[in-house]
Design a protein around this motif. Structure first.
Motif, short mmCIF file in Angstrom:
data_model
loop_
_atom_site.label_atom_id
_atom_site.label_comp_id
_atom_site.label_asym_id
_atom_site.label_seq_id
_atom_site.Cartn_x
_atom_site.Cartn_y
_atom_site.Cartn_z
N PRO A 232 2.70 20.30 77.45
CA PRO A 232 1.49 20.71 77.95
C PRO A 232 1.35 22.45 78.01
O PRO A 232 2.19 23.08 77.92
N GLU A 233 0.13 22.87 78.08
CA GLU A 233 -0.05 24.29 77.73
C GLU A 233 0.22 25.02 79.08
O GLU A 233 -0.28 24.73 80.26
N PRO A 234 1.15 26.00 79.00
CA PRO A 234 1.77 26.86 80.20
C PRO A 234 0.48 27.82 80.49
O PRO A 234 -0.34 28.23 79.48
N PRO A 235 0.34 28.45 81.59
CA PRO A 235 -0.65 29.25 82.02
C PRO A 235 -0.35 30.63 81.36
O PRO A 235 0.56 30.74 80.81
N GLU A 236 -1.72 31.28 81.06
CA GLU A 236 -1.78 32.55 79.98
C GLU A 236 -1.25 32.28 78.72
O GLU A 236 -0.92 33.52 78.16
N LEU A 237 -1.20 31.22 78.29
CA LEU A 237 -0.85 31.24 76.73
C LEU A 237 -1.72 31.79 75.84
O LEU A 237 -1.16 32.79 74.97
N ALA A 238 -2.89 31.84 75.92
CA ALA A 238 -3.97 32.44 75.33
C ALA A 238 -3.92 33.84 75.37
O ALA A 238 -4.83 34.38 74.72
N GLU A 239 -3.10 34.58 76.30
CA GLU A 239 -3.12 35.96 76.54
C GLU A 239 -2.11 36.55 75.32
O GLU A 239 -2.03 37.67 75.42
N GLU A 240 -1.12 35.69 75.08
CA GLU A 240 -0.20 36.07 74.19
C GLU A 240 -0.76 36.68 72.80
O GLU A 240 -1.48 36.11 72.33
N PRO A 241 0.17 37.56 72.15
CA PRO A 241 -0.22 38.22 70.91
C PRO A 241 0.25 37.26 69.82
O PRO A 241 0.78 36.61 70.06
N LEU A 242 -0.65 37.31 68.60
CA LEU A 242 -0.24 36.58 67.83
C LEU A 242 -0.29 37.31 66.49
O LEU A 242 -0.98 38.48 66.10
N ASP A 243 0.54 37.17 65.14
CA ASP A 243 0.59 37.78 63.93
C ASP A 243 0.10 36.89 62.90
O ASP A 243 0.41 35.58 63.31
N PRO A 244 -0.42 37.33 61.91
CA PRO A 244 -0.87 38.48 61.70
C PRO A 244 -1.94 39.07 62.51
O PRO A 244 -2.61 38.03 63.29
N TYR A 279 3.42 31.44 62.50
CA TYR A 279 4.18 30.36 63.08
C TYR A 279 5.03 30.90 64.13
O TYR A 279 5.32 30.60 65.30
N ASP A 280 5.87 31.56 63.72
CA ASP A 280 6.83 32.40 64.66
C ASP A 280 6.22 33.00 65.81
O ASP A 280 6.96 32.90 67.12
N SER A 281 5.34 33.54 65.70
CA SER A 281 4.56 34.33 66.87
C SER A 281 3.92 33.13 67.96
O SER A 281 3.98 33.39 69.06
N ALA A 282 3.26 32.29 67.15
CA ALA A 282 2.90 31.01 68.15
C ALA A 282 3.94 30.43 68.94
O ALA A 282 3.86 30.11 70.08
N TYR A 283 5.10 30.28 68.02
CA TYR A 283 6.35 29.58 68.89
C TYR A 283 6.87 30.44 70.06
O TYR A 283 6.90 30.15 71.03
N ARG A 284 7.00 31.82 69.62
CA ARG A 284 7.32 32.47 70.72
C ARG A 284 6.32 32.58 72.01
O ARG A 284 6.98 32.82 73.04
N ALA A 285 5.29 32.62 71.75
CA ALA A 285 4.19 32.43 72.69
C ALA A 285 4.13 31.56 73.68
O ALA A 285 4.38 31.45 74.90
N GLY A 286 4.32 30.23 73.10
CA GLY A 286 4.32 28.81 73.83
C GLY A 286 5.85 28.73 74.40
O GLY A 286 5.70 28.38 75.64
N ALA A 287 6.90 28.85 73.88
CA ALA A 287 8.22 28.65 74.38
C ALA A 287 8.29 30.05 75.66
O ALA A 287 9.08 29.46 76.47
N GLY A 288 8.03 31.11 75.15
CA GLY A 288 8.15 32.11 76.32
C GLY A 288 7.43 31.81 77.45
O GLY A 288 8.00 31.68 78.63
#
Length: 318
Positions: A232-244, A279-288
């Motif tokens: 499930p999508e955690p709160p504030e996920l879409a506020e996390e930065p992505l690369d590139p 992929y790594d930035s998306a993983y760290r955003a979701g997992a974090g």
């Protein structure tokens, strides 16, 4: 060959629509003839050196068989354990013709598979049986071969990304539902589903998951792209930065997808590195955001043994 050759949806839309339905015919045979696995891992295709395969399937009371789609010679090949092989060309066929030829090929092997619902799944013509679909009949061998080449290149990048995770994870596999290549990581925690969720969704998302993949585009998102989502999508996920920097969050079905356009990745100086960073930035955003044990689940370079992972002392004088 270019790592990620261009594959704009508009150039092969008709061929893709036909090929997608071919894949669903074979995929539904796979679903009916395989042992169920968690999260539906028994039903996707896997890549080969010439196309995609069901891998061996069949019940214990019958001979194992496989179905391969060869995108170099553009043939469907069905083979049984006794060495019998039946094949036919993919081009010049409607979905109805492909459906009939596939069942005939299996019958020639002595294989009887009943498809419970012989219609497309979650496509605009989901009410029309495969046997009646004479509309979808486009097949451009050049574009189909390019689709397979793109799949192969992206699969290798996903395999490289997958190597750094030691927890429960899916294979890199090709789903015939949405016609995407996907790889998923799991936290190990249960995820409660709403009571109205359908059985397919309930099984797919019964555990916390972060998925990564690539699709070729469709009517709702008409361009090829790399993607990731957390469920499930955690709160504030879409506020996390992505690369590139060209990657972005896209609202979709009351949640968010991390998206990197295929063409934006191709424009990077190092497309492979850009996709891995995405992929790594998306993983760290979701997992974090979801509180996963990121450090505990890591295995850089595919190594979990700390002795092997530790730097070895160098001899003096070197």
């Amino acid at each position: 060959m270019e790592l990620f050759p261009p594959i704009p949806l508009a150039e092969w839309r008709d061929t893709k629509e036909t090929l997608h339905r071919f894949a669903q015919v074979v995929g539904k045979i796979r679903l009916a003839a395989s042992v169920r696995r968690n999260h539906w891992w028994n039903v996707p295709f896997h890549l080969t050196g010439r196309g995609i395969t069901t891998r061996p399937m069949g019940r214990v009371d019958g001979d194992p068989f496989t179905i391969d789609l060869d995108f170099v010679s553009h043939q469907l090949t069905a083979a049984s354990l006794d060495g019998t092989v039946v094949s036919f060309p993919l081009y010049g066929r409607s979905v109805a013709s492909f459906h009939r030829a596939t069942l005939d090929a299996l019958a020639a092997l002595g294989v009887q598979v009943d498809i419970p619902i012989p219609k497309p799944f979650d496509l605009p013509d989901a009410a029309r049986p495969f046997a009646e679909d004479t509309e979808h009949a486009a097949y451009d061998p050049v574009q189909v071969n390019r689709y397979w080449r793109v799949l192969s290149q992206v699969a290798l990048v996903l395999e490289e990304f997958a190597a750094d995770f030691s927890g429960k994870a899916s294979p890199v596999h090709h789903f015939w539902h949405t016609f995407d290549l996907a790889y998923s990581r799991f936290s190990g925690r249960h995820a409660e589903q709403p009571t109205e969720a359908d059985p397919v969704t309930r099984e797919a998302y019964s555990r916390e998951v972060i998925s990564f993949g690539f699709w070729f585009g469709d009517d709702t998102f008409p361009e090829p792209a790399f993607y990731s989502y957390t469920a499930p999508e955690p709160p504030e996920l879409a506020e996390e930065p992505l690369d590139p920097g060209s990657a972005r969050w896209v609202a979709r079905n009351d949640s968010h997808l991390a998206v990197l356009s295929y063409d934006d990745a191709r424009a990077e100086a190092d497309p492979r590195a850009a996709v891995l960073a995405f992929y790594d930035s998306a993983y760290r955003a979701g997992a974090g955001c979801a509180g996963w044990d990121v450090a505990g689940l890591a295995c850089p370079g595919g190594i979990t043994d700390q002795h092997l992972a530790a730097p070895r002392p160098q001899p003096r004088g070197t």
